[in-house]
Design a protein around this motif. Structure first.
Motif, PDB file in Angstrom:
ATOM      1  N   GLN A  94     -12.359  -0.331  15.347  1.00  0.00           N
ATOM      2  CA  GLN A  94     -10.908  -0.210  15.207  1.00  0.00           C
ATOM      3  C   GLN A  94     -10.544   0.968  14.310  1.00  0.00           C
ATOM      4  OE1 GLN A  94      -8.629  -2.196  16.943  1.00  0.00           O
ATOM      5  NE2 GLN A  94      -7.293  -0.537  16.284  1.00  0.00           N
ATOM      6  N   GLN A  95     -11.272   1.156  13.233  1.00  0.00           N
ATOM      7  CA  GLN A  95     -11.015   2.284  12.334  1.00  0.00           C
ATOM      8  C   GLN A  95     -11.239   3.614  13.050  1.00  0.00           C
ATOM      9  OE1 GLN A  95     -13.737   1.214   9.202  1.00  0.00           O
ATOM     10  NE2 GLN A  95     -12.220  -0.032   8.124  1.00  0.00           N
ATOM     11  N   TRP A  96     -12.291   3.677  13.859  1.00  0.00           N
ATOM     12  CA  TRP A  96     -12.576   4.888  14.622  1.00  0.00           C
ATOM     13  C   TRP A  96     -11.418   5.203  15.554  1.00  0.00           C
ATOM     14  CZ3 TRP A  96     -13.081   5.785  19.878  1.00  0.00           C
ATOM     15  CH2 TRP A  96     -13.635   7.010  20.250  1.00  0.00           C
ATOM     16  N   ALA A  97     -10.956   4.204  16.318  1.00  0.00           N
ATOM     17  CA  ALA A  97      -9.856   4.414  17.265  1.00  0.00           C
ATOM     18  C   ALA A  97      -8.554   4.753  16.539  1.00  0.00           C
ATOM     19  CB  ALA A  97      -9.677   3.180  18.142  1.00  0.00           C
ATOM     20  N   ASP A  98      -8.287   4.084  15.426  1.00  0.00           N
ATOM     21  CA  ASP A  98      -7.057   4.342  14.671  1.00  0.00           C
ATOM     22  C   ASP A  98      -6.994   5.768  14.136  1.00  0.00           C
ATOM     23  OD1 ASP A  98      -6.220   1.753  15.139  1.00  0.00           O
ATOM     24  OD2 ASP A  98      -6.731   1.026  13.115  1.00  0.00           O
ATOM     25  N   ALA A  99      -8.150   6.367  13.879  1.00  0.00           N
ATOM     26  CA  ALA A  99      -8.201   7.716  13.314  1.00  0.00           C
ATOM     27  C   ALA A  99      -8.090   8.804  14.380  1.00  0.00           C
ATOM     28  CB  ALA A  99      -9.506   7.899  12.530  1.00  0.00           C
ATOM     29  N   LYS A 100      -8.001   8.418  15.658  1.00  0.00           N
ATOM     30  CA  LYS A 100      -7.968   9.389  16.745  1.00  0.00           C
ATOM     31  C   LYS A 100      -6.709   9.211  17.598  1.00  0.00           C
ATOM     32  CE  LYS A 100     -12.908  10.079  17.198  1.00  0.00           C
ATOM     33  NZ  LYS A 100     -12.864  11.041  16.147  1.00  0.00           N
ATOM     34  N   SER A 101      -6.260  10.308  18.163  1.00  0.00           N
ATOM     35  CA  SER A 101      -5.183  10.246  19.152  1.00  0.00           C
ATOM     36  C   SER A 101      -5.796   9.837  20.488  1.00  0.00           C
ATOM     37  CB  SER A 101      -4.511  11.620  19.287  1.00  0.00           C
ATOM     38  OG  SER A 101      -5.417  12.537  19.897  1.00  0.00           O
ATOM     39  N   ASP A 102      -4.952   9.489  21.450  1.00  0.00           N
ATOM     40  CA  ASP A 102      -5.458   9.172  22.793  1.00  0.00           C
ATOM     41  C   ASP A 102      -6.196  10.371  23.386  1.00  0.00           C
ATOM     42  OD1 ASP A 102      -4.427   6.622  22.581  1.00  0.00           O
ATOM     43  OD2 ASP A 102      -2.664   7.018  23.818  1.00  0.00           O
ATOM     44  N   ASP A 103      -5.682  11.566  23.158  1.00  0.00           N
ATOM     45  CA  ASP A 103      -6.346  12.772  23.660  1.00  0.00           C
ATOM     46  C   ASP A 103      -7.719  12.959  23.018  1.00  0.00           C
ATOM     47  OD1 ASP A 103      -4.254  13.384  25.361  1.00  0.00           O
ATOM     48  OD2 ASP A 103      -3.321  14.825  23.981  1.00  0.00           O
ATOM     49  N   GLU A 104      -7.839  12.649  21.741  1.00  0.00           N
ATOM     50  CA  GLU A 104      -9.131  12.776  21.067  1.00  0.00           C
ATOM     51  C   GLU A 104     -10.135  11.740  21.586  1.00  0.00           C
ATOM     52  OE1 GLU A 104      -8.132  14.533  16.666  1.00  0.00           O
ATOM     53  OE2 GLU A 104      -7.458  12.486  17.110  1.00  0.00           O
ATOM     54  N   ILE A 105      -9.646  10.548  21.905  1.00  0.00           N
ATOM     55  CA  ILE A 105     -10.542   9.533  22.483  1.00  0.00           C
ATOM     56  C   ILE A 105     -11.038  10.004  23.842  1.00  0.00           C
ATOM     57  CG2 ILE A 105     -10.648   7.192  23.434  1.00  0.00           C
ATOM     58  CD1 ILE A 105      -8.797   6.329  21.106  1.00  0.00           C
ATOM     59  N   ARG A 106     -10.133  10.504  24.672  1.00  0.00           N
ATOM     60  CA  ARG A 106     -10.548  11.019  25.994  1.00  0.00           C
ATOM     61  C   ARG A 106     -11.497  12.214  25.851  1.00  0.00           C
ATOM     62  NH1 ARG A 106      -8.702   8.943  30.783  1.00  0.00           N
ATOM     63  NH2 ARG A 106      -7.001   7.468  30.551  1.00  0.00           N
ATOM     64  N   ALA A 107     -11.287  13.043  24.836  1.00  0.00           N
ATOM     65  CA  ALA A 107     -12.197  14.174  24.598  1.00  0.00           C
ATOM     66  C   ALA A 107     -13.598  13.667  24.236  1.00  0.00           C
ATOM     67  CB  ALA A 107     -11.644  15.080  23.501  1.00  0.00           C
ATOM     68  N   THR A 108     -13.663  12.588  23.485  1.00  0.00           N
ATOM     69  CA  THR A 108     -14.957  11.974  23.167  1.00  0.00           C
ATOM     70  C   THR A 108     -15.630  11.493  24.442  1.00  0.00           C
ATOM     71  OG1 THR A 108     -14.217  11.319  20.964  1.00  0.00           O
ATOM     72  CG2 THR A 108     -16.100  10.119  21.880  1.00  0.00           C
ATOM     73  N   TRP A 109     -14.852  10.839  25.317  1.00  0.00           N
ATOM     74  CA  TRP A 109     -15.414  10.397  26.590  1.00  0.00           C
ATOM     75  C   TRP A 109     -15.932  11.587  27.400  1.00  0.00           C
ATOM     76  CZ3 TRP A 109     -10.806   6.780  28.241  1.00  0.00           C
ATOM     77  CH2 TRP A 109     -10.792   5.649  27.417  1.00  0.00           C
ATOM     78  N   ALA A 110     -15.147  12.680  27.439  1.00  0.00           N
ATOM     79  CA  ALA A 110     -15.544  13.862  28.199  1.00  0.00           C
ATOM     80  C   ALA A 110     -16.827  14.474  27.632  1.00  0.00           C
ATOM     81  CB  ALA A 110     -14.412  14.893  28.199  1.00  0.00           C
ATOM     82  N   ARG A 111     -16.985  14.419  26.336  1.00  0.00           N
ATOM     83  CA  ARG A 111     -18.167  14.990  25.687  1.00  0.00           C
ATOM     84  C   ARG A 111     -19.388  14.077  25.809  1.00  0.00           C
ATOM     85  NH1 ARG A 111     -16.763  14.952  20.338  1.00  0.00           N
ATOM     86  NH2 ARG A 111     -17.973  13.058  20.089  1.00  0.00           N
ATOM     87  N   ASP A 112     -19.185  12.748  25.603  1.00  0.00           N
ATOM     88  CA  ASP A 112     -20.318  11.831  25.431  1.00  0.00           C
ATOM     89  C   ASP A 112     -20.531  10.824  26.553  1.00  0.00           C
ATOM     90  OD1 ASP A 112     -20.640  13.028  22.939  1.00  0.00           O
ATOM     91  OD2 ASP A 112     -19.553  11.458  21.885  1.00  0.00           O
ATOM     92  N   ASN A 113     -19.571  10.645  27.450  1.00  0.00           N
ATOM     93  CA  ASN A 113     -19.627   9.488  28.340  1.00  0.00           C
ATOM     94  C   ASN A 113     -19.588   9.785  29.836  1.00  0.00           C
ATOM     95  OD1 ASN A 113     -17.600   7.406  26.133  1.00  0.00           O
ATOM     96  ND2 ASN A 113     -19.746   7.910  26.042  1.00  0.00           N
ATOM     97  N   VAL A 114     -19.632  11.053  30.248  1.00  0.00           N
ATOM     98  CA  VAL A 114     -19.561  11.359  31.682  1.00  0.00           C
ATOM     99  C   VAL A 114     -20.919  11.300  32.371  1.00  0.00           C
ATOM    100  CG1 VAL A 114     -17.427  12.682  31.527  1.00  0.00           C
ATOM    101  CG2 VAL A 114     -19.621  13.853  31.312  1.00  0.00           C
ATOM    102  N   GLU A 115     -21.999  11.340  31.578  1.00  0.00           N
ATOM    103  CA  GLU A 115     -23.345  11.230  32.130  1.00  0.00           C
ATOM    104  C   GLU A 115     -24.176  10.267  31.287  1.00  0.00           C
ATOM    105  OE1 GLU A 115     -25.173  15.098  32.137  1.00  0.00           O
ATOM    106  OE2 GLU A 115     -24.318  15.589  34.105  1.00  0.00           O
ATOM    107  N   THR A 116     -25.134   9.623  31.942  1.00  0.00           N
ATOM    108  CA  THR A 116     -26.090   8.792  31.221  1.00  0.00           C
ATOM    109  C   THR A 116     -27.112   9.701  30.538  1.00  0.00           C
ATOM    110  OG1 THR A 116     -27.704   8.644  33.029  1.00  0.00           O
ATOM    111  CG2 THR A 116     -25.893   7.015  33.036  1.00  0.00           C
ATOM    112  N   ILE A 117     -27.982   9.106  29.748  1.00  0.00           N
ATOM    113  CA  ILE A 117     -29.012   9.905  29.090  1.00  0.00           C
ATOM    114  C   ILE A 117     -29.994  10.494  30.102  1.00  0.00           C
ATOM    115  CG2 ILE A 117     -28.822   8.806  26.844  1.00  0.00           C
ATOM    116  CD1 ILE A 117     -31.188   7.051  27.505  1.00  0.00           C
ATOM    117  N   ASP A 118     -30.027   9.952  31.315  1.00  0.00           N
ATOM    118  CA  ASP A 118     -30.863  10.483  32.377  1.00  0.00           C
ATOM    119  C   ASP A 118     -30.106  11.452  33.284  1.00  0.00           C
ATOM    120  OD1 ASP A 118     -33.294   9.117  31.720  1.00  0.00           O
ATOM    121  OD2 ASP A 118     -32.410   7.281  32.513  1.00  0.00           O
ATOM    122  N   GLY A 119     -28.847  11.785  32.922  1.00  0.00           N
ATOM    123  CA  GLY A 119     -28.074  12.760  33.682  1.00  0.00           C
ATOM    124  C   GLY A 119     -27.319  12.213  34.875  1.00  0.00           C
TER     125      GLY A 119
END
Length: 180
Positions: free
Chosen positions: A148-173
């Motif tokens: 909750q603290q992590w989400a509260d410290a970010k805007s919706d755009d920053e959360i989506r940017a995290t997804w774009a950076r870290d969540n579009v591929e698995t560790i196996d690509g």
């Protein structure tokens, strides 16, 4: 001795409700097997063969990527308190994203959380219980406030940017299908 059931019983549902965490296991046709612990108020039993759970932001998105390739999932609970029991639910799952037509209807049964990435709509085909005799006793100390603290410290755009950076591929690509 393991016991198998075609669906969840009332006793199984009560057991799930009593646990503070569960584990999800998935694998694609090749690459790594993923097992992740899950917590918070993120799971609902919808019927004897159906479970919904909300997947919150994390450092990876293995479950979604694996389901893109092979639609199978195992959910597991184990008691760390009085009752020595392990329960696994085997089945398949449908991934629902925020942009999907049924997101709002499925999400309304959960506390709102800005970091919710997906909802997994799980159809069970087997429930198995086994002894938890070797599972240690552990005391529940409460929920971590970190997500909750992590989400509260970010805007919706920053959360989506995290997804774009870290969540579009698995560790196996493998692609995870998350819209960013």
């Amino acid at each position: 001795m393991a016991k198998q059931f075609p669906e969840l019983t009332d006793d199984h549902v009560k057991f799930i409700e009593d646990q503070h965490m569960f584990f999800v296991g998935t694998a694609a046709d090749e690459g790594r097997v993923n097992v992740s612990p899950k917590g918070m108020d993120s799971l609902r039993v919808m019927g004897p063969n159906r479970i919904l759970w909300v997947n919150l932001s994390g450092s990876g998105n293995e479950t979604a990527g694996h389901l893109q390739r092979i639609n199978r999932m195992t959910l597991m609970w184990c008691s760390f308190t009085k009752r020595p029991l392990i329960m696994r639910c085997y089945g398949s799952a449908r991934t629902v994203h925020r942009d999907d037509a049924d997101w709002d209807a499925l999400a309304e049964g959960f506390p709102a959380h800005r970091s919710a990435r997906q909802i997994f709509d799980v159809t069970l085909d087997l429930v198995q219980t086994s002894c938890g005799y070797a599972v240690p006793f552990m005391d529940y100390a409460g929920e971590r406030p970190t997500m909750q603290q992590w989400a509260d410290a970010k805007s919706d755009d920053e959360i989506r940017a995290t997804w774009a950076r870290d969540n579009v591929e698995t560790i196996d690509g493998l692609p995870t299908g998350i819209p960013v």
